[in-house]
Design a protein around this motif. Structure first.
Motif, PDB file in Angstrom:
ATOM      1  N   ASN A 154       1.036  -1.308   0.089  1.00  0.00           N
ATOM      2  CA  ASN A 154      -0.017   0.171  -0.046  1.00  0.00           C
ATOM      3  C   ASN A 154       0.539   1.582  -0.177  1.00  0.00           C
ATOM      4  O   ASN A 154       2.488   1.383   0.058  1.00  0.00           O
ATOM      5  CB  ASN A 154      -0.971   0.331   1.288  1.00  0.00           C
ATOM      6  CG  ASN A 154      -0.317   0.225   2.582  1.00  0.00           C
ATOM      7  OD1 ASN A 154       1.037  -0.077   2.432  1.00  0.00           O
ATOM      8  ND2 ASN A 154      -0.684   0.951   4.010  1.00  0.00           N
ATOM      9  N   GLN A 183      -3.857   3.830   0.691  1.00  0.00           N
ATOM     10  CA  GLN A 183      -4.700   2.969  -0.664  1.00  0.00           C
ATOM     11  C   GLN A 183      -3.845   1.934  -1.125  1.00  0.00           C
ATOM     12  O   GLN A 183      -2.865   2.073  -0.999  1.00  0.00           O
ATOM     13  CB  GLN A 183      -5.265   4.055  -1.069  1.00  0.00           C
ATOM     14  CG  GLN A 183      -4.611   5.370  -2.221  1.00  0.00           C
ATOM     15  CD  GLN A 183      -5.028   5.678  -3.247  1.00  0.00           C
ATOM     16  OE1 GLN A 183      -5.283   5.062  -4.485  1.00  0.00           O
ATOM     17  NE2 GLN A 183      -5.327   7.174  -2.771  1.00  0.00           N
ATOM     18  N   ARG A 184      -3.916   1.312  -2.128  1.00  0.00           N
ATOM     19  CA  ARG A 184      -3.421   0.482  -2.351  1.00  0.00           C
ATOM     20  C   ARG A 184      -3.358   0.230  -3.988  1.00  0.00           C
ATOM     21  O   ARG A 184      -3.164  -0.402  -4.762  1.00  0.00           O
ATOM     22  CB  ARG A 184      -4.587  -1.424  -2.496  1.00  0.00           C
ATOM     23  CG  ARG A 184      -4.181  -1.101  -0.576  1.00  0.00           C
ATOM     24  CD  ARG A 184      -4.837  -2.972  -0.666  1.00  0.00           C
ATOM     25  NE  ARG A 184      -4.332  -3.100   0.728  1.00  0.00           N
ATOM     26  CZ  ARG A 184      -4.001  -4.635   1.306  1.00  0.00           C
ATOM     27  NH1 ARG A 184      -4.522  -4.896   0.455  1.00  0.00           N
ATOM     28  NH2 ARG A 184      -3.767  -4.728   2.593  1.00  0.00           N
ATOM     29  N   ASN A 185      -4.054   1.027  -4.398  1.00  0.00           N
ATOM     30  CA  ASN A 185      -4.518   1.609  -6.478  1.00  0.00           C
ATOM     31  C   ASN A 185      -2.589   2.559  -6.553  1.00  0.00           C
ATOM     32  O   ASN A 185      -2.416   3.475  -5.908  1.00  0.00           O
ATOM     33  CB  ASN A 185      -5.562   3.053  -6.325  1.00  0.00           C
ATOM     34  CG  ASN A 185      -5.588   3.295  -7.936  1.00  0.00           C
ATOM     35  OD1 ASN A 185      -4.907   3.132  -8.378  1.00  0.00           O
ATOM     36  ND2 ASN A 185      -7.148   3.642  -7.491  1.00  0.00           N
ATOM     37  N   THR A 190      -6.018   9.348  -7.915  1.00  0.00           N
ATOM     38  CA  THR A 190      -6.491   8.283  -7.093  1.00  0.00           C
ATOM     39  C   THR A 190      -7.216   8.811  -5.786  1.00  0.00           C
ATOM     40  O   THR A 190      -7.538   8.625  -5.324  1.00  0.00           O
ATOM     41  CB  THR A 190      -5.323   7.821  -6.302  1.00  0.00           C
ATOM     42  OG1 THR A 190      -4.284   8.569  -5.472  1.00  0.00           O
ATOM     43  CG2 THR A 190      -4.286   6.643  -6.533  1.00  0.00           C
ATOM     44  N   THR A 192     -10.557   8.845  -6.553  1.00  0.00           N
ATOM     45  CA  THR A 192     -11.951   7.455  -6.176  1.00  0.00           C
ATOM     46  C   THR A 192     -11.795   6.599  -4.897  1.00  0.00           C
ATOM     47  O   THR A 192     -12.558   6.391  -4.928  1.00  0.00           O
ATOM     48  CB  THR A 192     -12.350   7.585  -7.583  1.00  0.00           C
ATOM     49  OG1 THR A 192     -11.266   6.872  -7.869  1.00  0.00           O
ATOM     50  CG2 THR A 192     -12.882   8.615  -8.395  1.00  0.00           C
ATOM     51  N   THR A 193     -10.290   6.562  -4.691  1.00  0.00           N
ATOM     52  CA  THR A 193     -10.428   5.568  -4.261  1.00  0.00           C
ATOM     53  C   THR A 193      -9.533   5.735  -2.787  1.00  0.00           C
ATOM     54  O   THR A 193      -9.060   5.094  -2.184  1.00  0.00           O
ATOM     55  CB  THR A 193      -9.154   4.195  -4.881  1.00  0.00           C
ATOM     56  OG1 THR A 193      -7.758   4.717  -5.417  1.00  0.00           O
ATOM     57  CG2 THR A 193      -9.773   3.713  -5.911  1.00  0.00           C
ATOM     58  N   SER A 194      -9.680   7.745  -2.376  1.00  0.00           N
ATOM     59  CA  SER A 194      -9.002   7.763  -1.611  1.00  0.00           C
ATOM     60  C   SER A 194      -8.921   7.541  -0.199  1.00  0.00           C
ATOM     61  O   SER A 194     -11.084   7.974  -0.572  1.00  0.00           O
ATOM     62  CB  SER A 194      -8.674   9.424  -1.832  1.00  0.00           C
ATOM     63  OG  SER A 194      -7.741  10.143  -0.451  1.00  0.00           O
TER      64      SER A 194
END
Length: 523
Positions: A154, A183-185, A190, A192-194
């Motif tokens: 991550n 996060q792991r993106n 990022t 939208t996944t933050s």
């Protein structure tokens, strides 16, 4: 004219002397001599009177001089006394100036930026995504961490901004805010996944001049924060104790030279629930803590209260009327300045116990699913020491047993053994080695549809590492590391849960290789 007796005697003596020498004895001659003698006597008398007058005047001058001398001595003593007072005042001013200068130097008045970050990419031996993380095993659900080196995928960032100032009175203030994201993106954008979050925002007030006695050097605080005296086992990415939330308290109430206490009230929230009036609400959990220090020893005692917690959903499907609404927690710790008293280095050891809501002994007050009978005992210990000029070692042990945790009769037992070795190659390059073993015996009694399992897990990591700081300091950062990790576990651990990592596609018992590159920094 009458002559004084002693002058008459002198005159007669002179007369007789003159007669004895055969001088002229005629009457006229005698009378002339008497006249001459009388003049001489008068002159002598005048000289004597003048001498007496001068003697009297000299005596008066001596008395005046003595009076002046006494006055001068008194004035000298007064001046010396004033000089002594002035010197003392000057010393006090110098001391205050030195204290203020020291406060300004130590407090680094002004703005300060600090942070922590780790980020990297990880893949398996097929060049595809893989499972990883310090809590990857089934025991991870109850805090059973394993070695983190070569086992993280991550990106996690903490950004800290502080402002400190020292007042003319010596009082200090400190404001801190922490911005964090994890996060792991792997993408560059990022949003939208933050999971961007304000993790801390608090103010401290210290060295208040009106505080006296045991409160003299204490520090007041209020806001949202991590407790100042949390500590962790870095190699496992596991706190020994993590007290955090929103509240207030006071640090460093000093009862003696080596005895002090911290007192705090933290508030936390559990998940949303729908109560009997169909109103959405939050269960509020309050934690009152006394943290006491005597030299290297620490004794922490906490009480927890979450009214109506039994009304919240338990395990996602059932309402548990037995959910705890109170609890207590205690920790006894030793902070050593040597490697367990055997050699140079450091070591820390802690024994923790909690009941009811206090049965989550690490992240205190964070688990609302605990039931009233829940009890947990945990041991944590780790140390660091140089073995030679080029080798250092850091072993760690983390063990826990938690009974009646979520359902009466459940039992979660696990123990983690971890060791990290560092070998210096050059002043900027080292080889890091890490070995971890974890044994677990888990009987969840069907909680969250989990199954009873037991078995072992191990991980071995090799990580060539580049550094710019002190290569002999195991905790100096930043560093960039390449790594290769091999892990394996008992097959029956794959069946613990349908929602954890073990047993998922491509991540089953039989041996797993992970490769990657990672950076880590703090300042």
């Amino acid at each position: 004219m009458m002559m004084k007796p002693h002058y008459l005697a002198v005159a007669i003596g002179l007369l007789l002397s003159s007669t004895a020498q055969g001088a002229d004895t005629s009457a006229s001659a005698i009378e002339a001599r008497f006249d001459l003698l009388e003049k001489r006597l008068q002159l002598a008398e005048n000289r004597a009177a003048t001498a007496e007058a001068r003697a009297s005047e000299a005596e008066q001058q001596v008395k005046k001089l003595e009076t002046r001398t006494a006055s001068n001595e008194q004035q000298t003593r007064q001046v010396a006394k004033r000089a002594e007072v002035t010197q003392q005042q000057t010393a006090e001013v110098a001391k205050k100036t030195e204290t203020l200068a020291s406060n300004n130097s130590n407090d680094n008045s002004g703005f300060k930026f600090s942070g922590y970050a780790r980020s990297g990419v990880i893949m398996n031996n097929s060049g595809t995504s893989t499972e990883s993380g310090p809590y990857v095993t089934p025991a991870g659900q109850t805090g059973g961490a394993v070695g983190r080196l070569g086992n993280e995928n991550n990106t996690y960032v903490e950004l800290n901004l502080e402002h400190k100032q020292t007042m003319a009175s010596g009082a200090t203030s400190r404001y801190k805010v922490m911005l964090a994201d994890g996060q792991r993106n792997y993408n560059d954008w990022t949003g939208t996944t933050s999971a961007l979050n304000i993790r801390q925002a608090f103010v401290e007030l210290g060295s208040l001049p009106t505080f006296t006695g045991p409160w003299k050097d204490s520090t007041l605080w209020a806001g949202k924060r991590f407790d100042r005296d949390n500590f962790d086992i870095h190699w496992l990415d596991s706190d020994v104790i993590f007290l955090a939330g929103t509240g207030g308290g006071i640090y460093d109430v000093k009862w003696g030279d080596n005895l002090k206490s911290n007192f705090s009230l933290y508030g936390r929230n559990f998940d949303d629930l729908t109560n009997k009036q169909n109103n959405d609400t939050l269960i509020e959990n309050y934690i009152v803590t006394a943290n006491n220090f005597a030299g290297p020893f620490q004794w922490m005692v906490s009480g927890l209260r979450a009214k109506n917690n039994q009304e919240r959903e338990n395990s996602g499907t059932l309402r548990n009327s037995n959910a705890a609404d109170s609890g207590y927690h205690t920790m006894l710790a030793y902070h050593g300045d040597s490697f367990y008293g055997l050699r140079e280095g450091t070591s820390k050891t802690a024994l923790l116990y909690g009941h009811g809501l206090g049965a989550e002994v690490k992240s205190l007050g964070s688990d609302g699913y605990l039931i009233s009978e829940a009890s947990t005992l945990r041991l944590a210990t780790y140390g660091m020491t140089p073995l030679s000029k080029d080798w250092s070692i850091a072993p760690a042990v983390l063990a826990q047993q938690s009974k009646d945790r979520y359902i009466s009769g459940d039992d979660y037992k696990w123990v983690t053994l971890n060791t990290r070795l560092i070998q210096k190659i050059t002043d900027n390059f080292e080889l890091a080695y890490e070995g971890s073993y974890q044994y677990m015996d888990l009987d969840p009694q069907g909680f969250s549809n989990n199954n009873k399992v037991k078995g072992g897990f191990y991980k071995l990591t090799f990580a060539p590492t580049f550094k710019v700081g002190d290569i002999s300091n195991m905790l100096s950062r930043p560093e960039i590391r390449f790594f290769a990790s091999y892990m394996d576990w008992n097959k029956n651990l794959d069946s613990y849960s349908s929602s954890d990592s073990f047993g998922t596609d491509g991540f089953t018992a039989g041996g797993q290789w992970n490769f990657g590159i990672q950076m880590e920094t703090w300042f």
